[in-house]
Enzyme design. Sequence first.
Site, PDB file in Angstrom:
ATOM      1  N   ASP A 142      -7.123   0.193  -1.164  1.00  0.00           N
ATOM      2  CA  ASP A 142      -6.787   0.079   0.248  1.00  0.00           C
ATOM      3  C   ASP A 142      -5.313   0.466   0.371  1.00  0.00           C
ATOM      4  OD1 ASP A 142      -6.730  -0.304   2.950  1.00  0.00           O
ATOM      5  OD2 ASP A 142      -7.703  -2.263   2.922  1.00  0.00           O
TER       6      ASP A 142
HETATM    7  C1  BGC Z   1      -7.325  -0.928   6.156  1.00  0.00           C
HETATM    8  C2  BGC Z   1      -8.414   0.035   5.746  1.00  0.00           C
HETATM    9  C3  BGC Z   1      -8.073   1.409   6.269  1.00  0.00           C
HETATM   10  C4  BGC Z   1      -6.718   1.813   5.719  1.00  0.00           C
HETATM   11  C5  BGC Z   1      -6.266   3.182   6.144  1.00  0.00           C
HETATM   12  C6  BGC Z   1      -5.949  -0.442   5.762  1.00  0.00           C
HETATM   13  O1  BGC Z   1      -4.958  -1.246   6.287  1.00  0.00           O
HETATM   14  O2  BGC Z   1      -7.569  -2.197   5.589  1.00  0.00           O
HETATM   15  O3  BGC Z   1      -9.648  -0.383   6.231  1.00  0.00           O
HETATM   16  O4  BGC Z   1      -9.083   2.301   5.920  1.00  0.00           O
HETATM   17  O5  BGC Z   1      -5.755   0.882   6.159  1.00  0.00           O
HETATM   18  O6  BGC Z   1      -5.983   3.208   7.497  1.00  0.00           O
END
Ligand code: BGC
Length: 741
Positions: free
Chosen positions: A268
């Site tokens: 993530d």
């Molecule tokens: C989120 C993800 C997301 C990623 C990119 C993160 O903060 O938890 O779900 O895909 O950011 O935007």
Amino acid sequence: MKRIVLSLVALFVTAIVVASSPERTIRPIYLDPDAPIEERVEDALSRMTLREKIAIIHAQSKFSSPGVPRLGIAELWCTDGPHGIRPEVLWDEWEQARWTNDSCTAYPALTCLAATWNREIADLYGVSIGEEARYREKDILLGPGVNIYRTPYCGRNFEYMGEDPYLASEMVVPYIQGVQRQGVAACVKHYALNNEELYRHQVDVDLSDRALYEIYLPAFKAAVTKGGAWSIMGSYNKYRGTYACHNDRLLNQILKSEWGFDGVVVSDWGGTHSTIEAIRNGLDLEFGSWTDGLREGASNAYDMYYMAMPYLDLIESGEVGTEELDDKVRRVLRITFRTAMNPYKPYGAMCSEAHTEAARRIGEEGIVLLKNERNNLPIATDAKRILVVGENAVKMMTVGGGSSSLKVKHECSPLEGIERYYAGKAEVIWVRGYVGDITGDYNGVVTGQNLADDRSVEELISEAVALAKDADHVIFIGGLNKSDRQDAEGFDRVQYDLPYAQDELIEALAKATKHLSVVLVSGNAVAMPWLDDVESVVQTWYLGSEAGNALARILSGEVNPSGKLPFTFGYKLEDYPSHAEGMTFPNPDKVYYSEDIFVGYRGFEKRGIKPLFAFGHGLSYTEFEYSDIRLSKERIAKGETLQLSVTITNRGKRSGKEVIQLYIADKETSVARPVKELKGFEKVALEAGESKVVSFDISPEALSFYDDSGKGEWRSESGEFEVLVGSASDDIRLRKGFVLE
Ligand code: BGC
């Protein structure tokens, strides 16, 4: 004869020339789209330098990783996900790139998809969003999300598929397959145990292996083993002391070894915390570690990623070898050949008519009619004056809520949808009723709506009540929204009740009219202290671009509702197993899931707590009758599959769809088991008066539990079982016992 010989000679010569032409002989295997992928991977790997290998396992920008320019190996581009294709941001920042051709179709939130209980609709969703990702030249779609609905306070539940592992597993597979048929990888998130938001970067989750395997992992497992997902995203939280993005048990032992995952583990954004753990514990591709991009680093912040120069240093100093690196590179190459370098993928499409229709259809099938007294809905055809009350009737809901925020080509609000439907048929009036969240900006995407209103609660309520008295039908449209501490990423909710004095407003409207429909826009359950006083309640989730059109067609009766709840609505917060017995929430440190496998209806039923609306509940404008339950056998041996059939008849006057739900109860067991568990469902369409026979296979797995007392295995125990078939978890119509020998 001479002519034939000459032609043969000419053919032979041409063949030799073609075969020995420079392109033919020097074209490497990795560039041959017809060569088996594993051969392409090995060939490409053998040509890469150490630095090139290090380069492709971490980001080069906010949403992309570099390929190998020297070898013509393509970059990988990611996009959020999971409800539409996110607008372009700047190379190193979350801020908008201000493109003018990046508006998308917003599809309903995944809670709505789960509420359709329709696998074909999940496929339609995957195909539609996959086509948009493909058109925008994205290789990895950051979604779908399948974290289990453990608590109604989790701010991100709206992006997931509810509380039941079987339902989420069945719905996630067609979504993934639909996306991946477009040559775009699905990235299933957030693996695993990301069940709260506020302290998601620090909370350390522990739970029994039984709860892990029975409740929290099945949807991820199905995504990998049945859906064939090409990537998965590690979550922010820790599991047993180690961050999920580089957690040996979750990634190496379970995902890659037990499930045989051959795709890419993506971190993530900012979920990586250690080079050595990332190397050893199964992370393949690092994103978002330095969210400030170039400003933060010396010459290139991306070199400072955990899996960049720090990794190279460890290799060069001999502290780690290159075995793990080669495995990560192989995985990145594999996904590259499956997506970016697959010349056979379709071209995709953006904001097509088919996409608009798909968004509407998904919404229509997911809207849940929770309550309907005295046939209050559909709205009577002779209604001449319809009053719509509430901020959510007009508020744009596609902007906000975190990374799933979108920039849409169009968004039909509930009010617009109702006005459009009733144009020329009835007068539609709207009043504000309450003031909730008046902001309309997420990362630079602005709604352009001015929702400011300074009036007091009393003024707003009395205006609505005065108009309600003269209306033939009053539709209140409220619920939550996408602002922080409502349904939004990074925060959790702080109250189970509806915010912004909506309860007072609904009570007041209920006194003023006998035809009140309460429409709730949310991704979470809420308390309904006014439930006995209102005629109808409709749960609509966040429906995206076609919200208003889908809703109007349900309220008017143009479409018969057929959605069913993917999670339990409790009367109060403490009714939820995860909030009972004084559990703290949210958790900044350690949390142990002491409700164990008793999540959602499993917990409500175990403790005998009556839900406000049960898992699987959802009404229709027609009536369905269940009859003639038949089992292929009454005694089965272990490993045998049982067949069950039931007849379902539409006894009403209009066509409709029903979700036939099959639950299994283990009556004789040495371990604590839920009263019953969902193990099958089928959605069928029936004309008025029509009957259909619906069949199910009850596989041996449907009878088993995860025995974590020894080395850990799925096992079933002989004895009596019961199969229960019905219209909701609290509306079982037929049952039949059988014995496992
Ligand atoms: C989120 C993800 C997301 C990623 C990119 C993160 O903060 O938890 O779900 O895909 O950011 O935007």
